[in-house]
Design an enzyme around this catalytic site. Sequence first.
Site, mmCIF file in Angstrom:
data_model
loop_
_atom_site.group_PDB
_atom_site.id
_atom_site.type_symbol
_atom_site.label_atom_id
_atom_site.label_comp_id
_atom_site.label_asym_id
_atom_site.label_seq_id
_atom_site.Cartn_x
_atom_site.Cartn_y
_atom_site.Cartn_z
ATOM 1 N NE ARG A 514 -3.527 2.645 0.373
ATOM 2 C CZ ARG A 514 -4.551 2.974 -0.397
ATOM 3 N NH1 ARG A 514 -4.928 2.161 -1.368
ATOM 4 N NH2 ARG A 514 -5.201 4.101 -0.213
ATOM 5 C CD GLU A 515 2.647 3.684 3.888
ATOM 6 O OE1 GLU A 515 2.854 4.640 3.130
ATOM 7 O OE2 GLU A 515 2.120 3.793 5.003
#
Length: 659
Positions: A514-515
């Site tokens: 996600r990051e």
Amino acid sequence: MTMKPECHRSMPFNVILKSLLFIATALLPVWHSAHAKPNLSENQQLFLDAYQAIKSNDRQSIANYKAKLKDYPLYPYVLYHDYRLHLKSTPNALITQFIDDNSNNYLGERLQSKWLEYLGEQKQWKTFLTHYQPQASRDLQCYHVQALANQNQMEPALQQAAELWISERPLSEACQPLDGLLRQHNRLTGSMIWQRIELAMSKRRVSLAQTLAKNLSSGERAMFQHWLKVYQSPDKILTPLPASIDPVIRKPIFMQAVKRLSSKEPEKALQALEKFYEQYGLSKAQFQQLQRAIALRSAYKDNPNADEFLQEVNENGSATEESLRWQAQLALKQSNWRLLLETIELMDHEQQQESQWQYWKARALAATSQEKPAQTIYRELAKQRHFYAFMAADILKTDYQFNPDPVMQIDSAALIKKYPQLRRMQELLAIDWLTSAKREWYSLLDRLGAEELHAVSILTSQWQQHSMAITTAAKAQKWDDLAIRFPTPHKEPVMQSAEKHGVDPAWVYGVIRRESAFAADVRSSAGAIGLMQLMPQTARYIGQKLGFKKNRYTELTEPNSNIELGSAYLSYLYKKYDGNRVLATAAYNAGPQRVDSWIPKDGALPADQWIDSIPFSETRAYVKAVLEYSTIFKSLLNKHYDRLSDIMPAIGSVQEPSQ
């Protein structure tokens, strides 16, 4: 007669020079091997040497390297960097030829922009105008105006100058001459100055607005000074604005003040709006816009009257997707299932069909004793692969459906042959020119259809460029190619760090995915760095707690250090929140202080309701994505997965299962 020793005899200069050249030639392979990077081909090393020669403007060496690299895929880069760094000494014909020859890749467009910028700086207006094409760069647009004016094309120059002058930003060095041009031809009007002041004030560029106000008459400056007072104390709009202020100026003063006041005192903002909107000439649309802004700010600030404000907005015909979402969030927070159903019914068909609102419609139906239609929705959702699908499967007590699509077989050689960008990418990646490789990739994407995009995603995955592969697969809408979308690089450091710090490696992978989508060099606008997007101050705090040496917590683009620091921070948050992964994940994104303020103080809220009532849209999406991705990674790593209902206890004073 005393004779001098033989070694002291003077040698002719040409003999000395030949000797030195012989020595230098003999030593060149030694120097080259000492500076050569390991595992590079001869051409790759020659290219890097050529770039160093270009930077030092060693013309003889540059010519030699060009001759040797003429058939090498990165030869355009040799020419590009030579011309880019030496625009002053490069003939225009060579530059225009390069631009024409490289119209199918980003280098041609890039050199053209840099050349036009150089021509503008040097005021070579005739050449600039001859080669100018519409540009996105504001500076180049301003140079274009200057070129038009210099070549006596005054009317288009003044028209474009007026459009460019009206900006909420200060004029750059390239654009500053436009101010003088407009003044010289009496084209800088009072309405233009006020228009720009309004733009500057709307962007909170008060100092710019003050500078612009110096161009106003004394009476108009007094109006502006009153605007500044209202800007600083927006509650002043609870009393009428002075009649001396022009009605055209009163309206933006009033509208801005209402918005600013709504952040702190929404009730007063609404009171002022309803009292004065007709007096200041607001249209119905402008009234509804401000009414909606007050309602949204009150919801964001968790004002007790927020639901009342939002219902008024959503039922009077001025509802938007955002206002309906906020009303639904408040209904979730209050477990007001009937209001939630009514709110979903107000959404347009497309919004209602989103998985989020389908899930909450089913939850609301079940909570209001309408179990049969709720089950129908749950069954349809549970066939899919996302956060709400997994939650629906938990309610139905059925298996999660991951729906993987087998990886397509591709002919890599044929694909690379068809698209020279890919061949250049290979070489750029080999020499660690990642930024240039990404630019080649970006320039290629819009040229490809869905199947070729999918093939490129597979190829870039094979090259270990997972961020590129994930983005390309998304552009191709190949959502079910799990091998591309959920890779597991850096497996050893992930597993070791997860075990060392007592966190689930699938959770670590979920956060990385996600990051950064596995881009180790990425930096966010907020300053977060690397795979797990750590803020430097967070990394320093965790690194010092772990006893790391300084370079371990400052070199955050180094994957192993980033993974260990990120895993340690996850562990810290996990312990802080007593093993609650939902709260720890939210805190990783928004910070513990904010998350602490979102936890219910009286009673508890089921975790799915709490997640979808988080006031930050980024954090809401983040928590759901990390939980979804962690579940997928767990199934890929271990061939089994954790059910979300088992790791999502209620949020608040009582820890109970959410289902």
